[in-house]
Write a protein that holds these residues in place. Structure first.
Motif, short mmCIF file in Angstrom:
data_model
loop_
_atom_site.label_atom_id
_atom_site.label_comp_id
_atom_site.label_asym_id
_atom_site.label_seq_id
_atom_site.Cartn_x
_atom_site.Cartn_y
_atom_site.Cartn_z
N GLY A 228 -14.80 -6.31 -15.59
CA GLY A 228 -13.50 -5.70 -15.84
C GLY A 228 -13.44 -4.23 -15.51
N ASP A 229 -14.59 -3.58 -15.40
CA ASP A 229 -14.65 -2.16 -15.05
C ASP A 229 -15.30 -1.92 -13.69
OD1 ASP A 229 -13.45 -1.44 -17.44
OD2 ASP A 229 -15.36 -1.25 -18.49
N VAL A 230 -15.99 -2.92 -13.17
CA VAL A 230 -16.68 -2.81 -11.88
C VAL A 230 -16.15 -3.90 -10.96
CG1 VAL A 230 -18.89 -2.84 -10.66
CG2 VAL A 230 -18.75 -1.90 -12.99
N PHE A 231 -15.78 -3.50 -9.73
CA PHE A 231 -15.23 -4.43 -8.76
C PHE A 231 -15.99 -4.28 -7.45
CE2 PHE A 231 -12.05 -3.21 -11.79
CZ PHE A 231 -11.44 -4.41 -12.15
N THR A 232 -16.29 -5.40 -6.80
CA THR A 232 -17.07 -5.37 -5.56
C THR A 232 -16.33 -6.12 -4.46
OG1 THR A 232 -18.29 -7.40 -6.12
CG2 THR A 232 -19.26 -5.29 -6.81
N CYS A 233 -16.55 -5.65 -3.24
CA CYS A 233 -16.07 -6.33 -2.04
C CYS A 233 -17.28 -6.53 -1.14
CB CYS A 233 -14.99 -5.52 -1.33
SG CYS A 233 -14.35 -6.32 0.17
N ASN A 234 -17.65 -7.77 -0.88
CA ASN A 234 -18.80 -8.04 -0.01
C ASN A 234 -18.59 -9.37 0.69
OD1 ASN A 234 -19.47 -10.05 -1.96
ND2 ASN A 234 -20.62 -8.52 -3.13
N GLY A 235 -19.44 -9.64 1.63
CA GLY A 235 -19.35 -10.87 2.42
C GLY A 235 -20.03 -10.67 3.76
N ASP A 236 -20.25 -11.78 4.44
CA ASP A 236 -20.97 -11.70 5.72
C ASP A 236 -20.21 -10.91 6.77
OD1 ASP A 236 -22.96 -13.24 4.59
OD2 ASP A 236 -22.13 -15.14 5.33
N ASP A 237 -18.87 -10.90 6.66
CA ASP A 237 -18.08 -10.24 7.70
C ASP A 237 -17.67 -8.81 7.35
OD1 ASP A 237 -18.14 -12.50 9.31
OD2 ASP A 237 -16.41 -13.38 8.29
N VAL A 238 -18.00 -8.36 6.14
CA VAL A 238 -17.66 -6.98 5.77
C VAL A 238 -18.53 -6.03 6.56
CG1 VAL A 238 -17.63 -5.27 3.92
CG2 VAL A 238 -16.87 -7.61 3.47
N GLY A 239 -17.89 -5.14 7.31
CA GLY A 239 -18.69 -4.25 8.16
C GLY A 239 -18.19 -2.83 8.20
N ARG A 240 -16.96 -2.60 7.68
CA ARG A 240 -16.36 -1.28 7.83
C ARG A 240 -15.49 -0.98 6.61
NH1 ARG A 240 -11.52 0.78 9.87
NH2 ARG A 240 -11.69 2.71 11.10
N VAL A 241 -15.62 0.23 6.09
CA VAL A 241 -14.79 0.65 4.96
C VAL A 241 -14.20 2.02 5.24
CG1 VAL A 241 -16.79 1.59 3.72
CG2 VAL A 241 -14.69 1.08 2.47
N SER A 242 -12.93 2.16 4.92
CA SER A 242 -12.23 3.44 5.02
C SER A 242 -11.88 3.91 3.62
CB SER A 242 -10.95 3.29 5.86
OG SER A 242 -10.17 4.47 5.81
N VAL A 243 -12.35 5.10 3.27
CA VAL A 243 -12.09 5.67 1.95
C VAL A 243 -11.28 6.95 2.13
CG1 VAL A 243 -13.09 6.57 -0.18
CG2 VAL A 243 -14.23 4.70 1.04
N HIS A 244 -10.11 6.98 1.52
CA HIS A 244 -9.25 8.16 1.62
C HIS A 244 -8.65 8.45 0.24
CE1 HIS A 244 -5.65 10.36 3.70
NE2 HIS A 244 -6.52 11.20 3.17
N VAL A 245 -9.00 9.58 -0.32
CA VAL A 245 -8.48 10.00 -1.63
C VAL A 245 -7.83 11.36 -1.48
CG1 VAL A 245 -9.04 10.53 -4.02
CG2 VAL A 245 -10.29 8.71 -2.84
N VAL A 246 -6.57 11.43 -1.86
CA VAL A 246 -5.80 12.68 -1.78
C VAL A 246 -5.49 13.16 -3.19
CG1 VAL A 246 -3.59 13.70 -1.12
CG2 VAL A 246 -4.79 12.22 0.48
N VAL A 247 -5.69 14.43 -3.44
CA VAL A 247 -5.38 15.05 -4.74
C VAL A 247 -4.04 15.77 -4.63
CG1 VAL A 247 -6.13 16.67 -6.51
CG2 VAL A 247 -7.82 15.29 -5.28
N ILE A 248 -3.14 15.46 -5.55
CA ILE A 248 -1.81 16.09 -5.54
C ILE A 248 -1.52 16.77 -6.88
CG2 ILE A 248 -0.92 14.39 -3.89
CD1 ILE A 248 0.65 13.16 -6.28
N ASP A 249 -0.60 17.71 -6.84
CA ASP A 249 0.00 18.25 -8.06
C ASP A 249 1.44 17.74 -8.08
OD1 ASP A 249 0.62 19.69 -10.32
OD2 ASP A 249 0.81 21.61 -9.30
N ILE A 250 2.00 17.56 -9.26
CA ILE A 250 3.39 17.14 -9.39
C ILE A 250 4.18 18.24 -10.07
CG2 ILE A 250 4.99 15.47 -10.41
CD1 ILE A 250 2.88 13.35 -10.08
N GLU A 251 5.16 18.75 -9.35
CA GLU A 251 5.97 19.86 -9.85
C GLU A 251 7.35 19.35 -10.24
OE1 GLU A 251 6.01 22.68 -6.69
OE2 GLU A 251 3.88 23.22 -6.90
#
Length: 252
Positions: A228-251
């Protein structure tokens, strides 16, 4: 005497009938008022949901496009309260390559997703923009209204982890008016592509107030849950991951 008894009976009957009528009208008025209040509060939440989803779509433009640093939108508060802050869920992303090496795409190690939450006046229901998705919660649980852009597609071999993290002052605003909110990009916490991937792991070091919604959303998108707190993505065909995290302020 019998004539007098009849007069007393008529008066008593009138009083009883009149009392029943007044009591019935009062009961109907009370029930009708309660029903109308419940309907108004429900409609307020439905409007807030629609407004938050539209606002999230605007804010997520900062995540989708490198050329956009600011996006604004409006939300009708209707006697509700907006709360912002830098707390909330804390997330870690780990990528394991096929040779057993571990890659940690987040520059600071972990990321706090922050808080942008609407609370309806007079109710315990909340609607929140978190991580790029929209969630709704009440004392009985929480659900996903709009899924965050986190995908596990083992068949195509592509994994996408795109998140919006809020870094804002801890404050709140209560109003009955329409309020404009502006998402201002502070920085890219991560913008990484890793190839030759064996497994991608998302771990909530601090669970979200909408953890059940996250769990259902992620498992629906192909992620497997460990506890419930840990999630995985795996498999024979998994070969590429894109990670993009943007930090914003809200005004506002």
């Amino acid at each position: 005497m019998r004539g007098d008894d009849r007069a007393v009976s008529e008066v008593l009957g009138f009083v009883l009938v009149f009392g029943i009528i007044i009591g019935s009208v009062g009961l109907l008025a009370f029930v009708g008022f309660e029903a109308m209040t419940e309907y108004q509060e429900g409609e307020q939440l439905r409007n807030a949901e629609r407004g938050m989803v539209a606002l999230a779509d605007n804010f997520n433009d900062v995540l989708r496009s490198d050329g956009i640093d600011e996006r604004a939108g409006e939300l009708a508060l209707r006697e509700g309260t907006i709360t912002t802050g830098s707390g909330g869920a804390v997330l870690n992303v780990t990528v394991e390559t096929s040779d057993g090496a571990e890659v940690h795409p987040l520059e600071s190690g972990n990321v706090s997703l922050g808080t942008f939450q609407y609370s309806a006046g007079g109710r315990e229901d909340t609607i929140a923009y978190e991580g790029g998705g929209v969630f709704r919660g009440d004392p009985s649980g929480n659900v996903t209204i709009s899924e965050p852009p986190v995908r596990c597609d083992a068949d195509s071999g592509a994994v996408v982890v795109s998140l919006v993290a809020i870094e804002a002052d801890d404050q709140s605003l209560a109003s009955s008016n329409v309020q404009e909110f502006t998402a201002v990009k502070q920085r890219d916490e991560s913008q990484t592509v890793v190839t030759d991937v064996e497994e991608v792991r998302l771990e909530f070091l601090e669970p979200s107030p909408y953890q059940n919604g996250w769990e259902r959303s992620l498992t629906n998108d192909g992620w497997s849950t460990v506890d419930g707190d840990v999630f995985t993505c795996n498999g024979d065909d998994v070969g590429r991951v894109s990670v993009h995290v943007v930090v914003i302020d809200i005004e506002y």
